[in-house]
Design an enzyme around this catalytic site. Structure first.
Site, PDB file in Angstrom:
ATOM      1  N   HIS A 141      58.718  33.668  29.615  1.00 33.58           N
ATOM      2  CA  HIS A 141      59.154  34.923  28.973  1.00 33.58           C
ATOM      3  C   HIS A 141      57.953  35.766  28.519  1.00 33.58           C
ATOM      4  O   HIS A 141      58.063  36.569  27.601  1.00 33.58           O
ATOM      5  CB  HIS A 141      60.061  34.673  27.764  1.00 33.58           C
ATOM      6  CG  HIS A 141      61.119  33.646  27.987  1.00 33.58           C
ATOM      7  ND1 HIS A 141      62.390  33.956  28.382  1.00 33.58           N
ATOM      8  CD2 HIS A 141      61.060  32.284  27.913  1.00 33.58           C
ATOM      9  CE1 HIS A 141      63.099  32.831  28.513  1.00 33.58           C
ATOM     10  NE2 HIS A 141      62.305  31.801  28.254  1.00 33.58           N
ATOM     11  N   GLU A 157      46.742  47.410  40.609  1.00 33.14           N
ATOM     12  CA  GLU A 157      47.919  48.265  40.393  1.00 33.14           C
ATOM     13  C   GLU A 157      48.480  48.765  41.722  1.00 33.14           C
ATOM     14  O   GLU A 157      49.699  48.860  41.903  1.00 33.14           O
ATOM     15  CB  GLU A 157      47.542  49.459  39.519  1.00 33.14           C
ATOM     16  CG  GLU A 157      47.165  49.067  38.097  1.00 33.14           C
ATOM     17  CD  GLU A 157      46.528  50.231  37.366  1.00 33.14           C
ATOM     18  OE1 GLU A 157      47.245  50.944  36.659  1.00 33.14           O
ATOM     19  OE2 GLU A 157      45.304  50.451  37.534  1.00 33.14           O
ATOM     20  N   LYS A 216      36.013  53.077  30.323  1.00 34.90           N
ATOM     21  CA  LYS A 216      37.101  52.436  31.056  1.00 34.90           C
ATOM     22  C   LYS A 216      36.655  51.674  32.296  1.00 34.90           C
ATOM     23  O   LYS A 216      35.746  52.084  33.000  1.00 34.90           O
ATOM     24  CB  LYS A 216      38.115  53.496  31.499  1.00 34.90           C
ATOM     25  CG  LYS A 216      38.872  54.105  30.341  1.00 34.90           C
ATOM     26  CD  LYS A 216      40.049  53.257  29.944  1.00 34.90           C
ATOM     27  CE  LYS A 216      41.242  53.657  30.770  1.00 34.90           C
ATOM     28  NZ  LYS A 216      42.440  52.959  30.366  1.00 34.90           N
ATOM     29  N   SER A 253      37.010  55.927  34.705  1.00 29.65           N
ATOM     30  CA  SER A 253      37.852  57.065  34.354  1.00 29.65           C
ATOM     31  C   SER A 253      36.994  58.318  34.378  1.00 29.65           C
ATOM     32  O   SER A 253      35.817  58.281  34.010  1.00 29.65           O
ATOM     33  CB  SER A 253      38.435  56.868  32.957  1.00 29.65           C
ATOM     34  OG  SER A 253      38.831  58.106  32.415  1.00 29.65           O
TER      35      SER A 253
END
Ligand code: ARG
Length: 472
Positions: A170, A304, A297, A291
């Site tokens: 979970h 992704e 970043k 970024s």
């Protein structure tokens, strides 16, 4: 609108080269646009030429085409293959698809003999032969790439057979596991993926060539010979099924969709693992992006995109299933729509596998961060309950209840189980002794999980060695 010589005002050719006898007019521009597949089915050129070569040799061997015509055809096909290789082949939309482009060019190169190649075949058996050959190659390519990813995962698993981390259910901290064990889970998934592709490949590997339009042919062809020449196990059994079957493509996309889903799960874990709250893994510069506005970043774009691209592959399966639904026998032009989803899915899977393998191979797990994370979440609560069963002889249900109370007490005191004073535990179950602390460390916990398929480092090492044997 056409002029008397059947050329339309746009200068397009008149009636089709292949079926002009029946037609007085050429197609409308809108017809050409919906009908032409050459912009995408040109990718079948190598398969189309290989199948034509096999067909031609068989026609000559059976005395259906004269040897000198056969030789001219084979020469012409060689020239065409060279032209395509060199980027000099004139792909022409007016010839609709790869099959007619090759035949039209053959006619330009060798003249009348070109017209003999299409004896005893149809574009219907021709196209599905090409597509089967293409999918077979795609399956073999994916198998190799899946193997590469398994290899990268096994290597990391061996390096991290003892690296402890929280295991989740979970997405809540559950029990300590080793990173090696976690990574080997994906090796199993990918192994089944390879198995599914291999199963589908075995069913795919029958040759439809010689089924002709749908009914077979009156020429004395040798289907076993063409099947063998193209590396198929046997000719297909039913000519109507052969020209209209696309379930090999559905199977490829089904198996491919499951691959994509597995890759998306791995990708999602990489995204989580390199997020600030986790920090379990650092992806290499080669697989991270910056970024344009936030200098600090490091984004896991590749992971992704692997996660996101699963949608394309599943979409391709959906396209294929819906396209085939309810089609009557035998060939229907709808089936021309099989190619773009196949090509896109195969390429997407290849891209995703390449990126996944690169990310796994290059990643740097942070063993300290993972160990630190195991300090939260009472990960060894099950070990405490098991101790109560094993040492005090309690029923597991009772042990579960007592452990729950101890965890509640630890939570109230803001401590982990291993840091809880013995007296606090004894206040809940008086028979607990100092020995209990031996099972409350995460290292002891993973070491104890020696059941077959369990997370104990010794088991993980064995499993990694076995995986090498099974998969690499
Ligand atoms: N381009 C077609 C395809 O991709 C080839 C088969 C066409 N056959 C036909 N009878 N129109 O499926």
């Amino acid at each position: 609108m056409t002029t008397p010589d059947n050329k339309d005002p746009g200068g397009n050719p008149g009636p089709n080269l292949m079926w002009g006898g029946r037609f007085a007019q050429g197609p409308a521009e809108a017809m050409r646009r919906i009908n032409a597949s050459i912009d995408f089915d040109r990718r079948l050129h190598a398969q189309d030429i290989a199948a034509s070569r096999a067909h031609c040799k068989m026609l000559v061997a059976r005395g259906i085409v004269a040897a000198h015509d056969g030789a001219a055809i084979l020469d012409g096909l060689d020239t065409i293959a060279g032209e395509i290789e060199a980027g000099e082949f004139p792909f022409r939309v007016e010839y609709e698809d790869i099959h007619m482009n090759v035949e039209a060019r053959l006619r330009e190169l060798i003249g009348e003999a070109a017209g003999r190649l299409h004896t005893a075949r149809s574009r219907n058996d021709q196209v599905v032969t090409d597509v089967r050959l293409w999918v077979r190659d795609a399956m073999d390519g994916l198998d190799g790439q899946l193997r590469d990813l398994q290899s990268a995962l096994i290597e990391q698993a061996e390096a991290h057979a003892e690296t402890v981390m929280p295991g989740f259910t979970h997405l809540q901290a559950a029990q300590p596991v080793t990173l090696g064990h976690h990574l080997l889970a994906y090796v199993e998934m990918l192994g089944r993926d390879r198995g599914r592709l291999a199963d589908a490949r075995a069913r795919l590997n029958e040759c439809p060539l010689g089924s002709a339009a749908l009914a077979g042919t009156s020429f004395p062809i040798d289907r076993a010979a063409t099947a063998k020449a193209l590396g198929f196990d046997r000719p297909s059994a039913n000519s109507m099924d052969s020209v209209s079957d696309r379930d090999f493509a559905m199977e490829f996309l089904s198996a491919g969709s499951i691959v994509a889903i597995h890759l998306s799960r791995l990708a999602e874990e990489l995204v989580l693992w390199c997020a600030a709250g986790f920090g379990y893994v650092r992806l290499s510069d080669a697989f991270s992006t910056g970024s344009s506005i936030m200098p600090q970043k490091r984004n896991p774009d590749a992971a992704e995109l692997v996660r996101g691209k699963a949608g394309r592959v599943i979409g391709a399966l959906n396209t294929m299933l819906v396209m085939m639904k309810g089609l009557p026998m035998a060939f229907c032009k709808d089936m021309q729509e099989d190619k773009e989803p196949l090509f896109d899915a195969a390429e997407t899977l290849s891209i995703c596998l390449g990126a996944s393998t690169g990310m796994i191979r290059d990643m740097t797990p942070d063993a300290e961060a993972m160990r630190a994370a195991t300090a939260a979440g009472y990960l060894t609560a099950t070990d405490l309950a098991d101790w109560l069963v094993r040492v005090l002889g309690l029923a597991f249900r009772d042990a579960h209840h007592i452990t729950g109370a101890i965890v509640r007490r630890a939570e109230a005191l803001g401590r982990d189980l291993a840091e809880l004073p013995l007296a606090e535990m004894q206040a809940i179950e008086a028979r607990i002794t100092q020995d209990v602390f031996e099972v409350l460390s995460v290292d002891a916990s993973v070491r104890s999980r020696t059941s077959l398929g369990g997370t104990a480092p010794a088991r993980v090492r064995e499993a990694a060695a076995a995986a090498r044997e099974r998969f690499l």
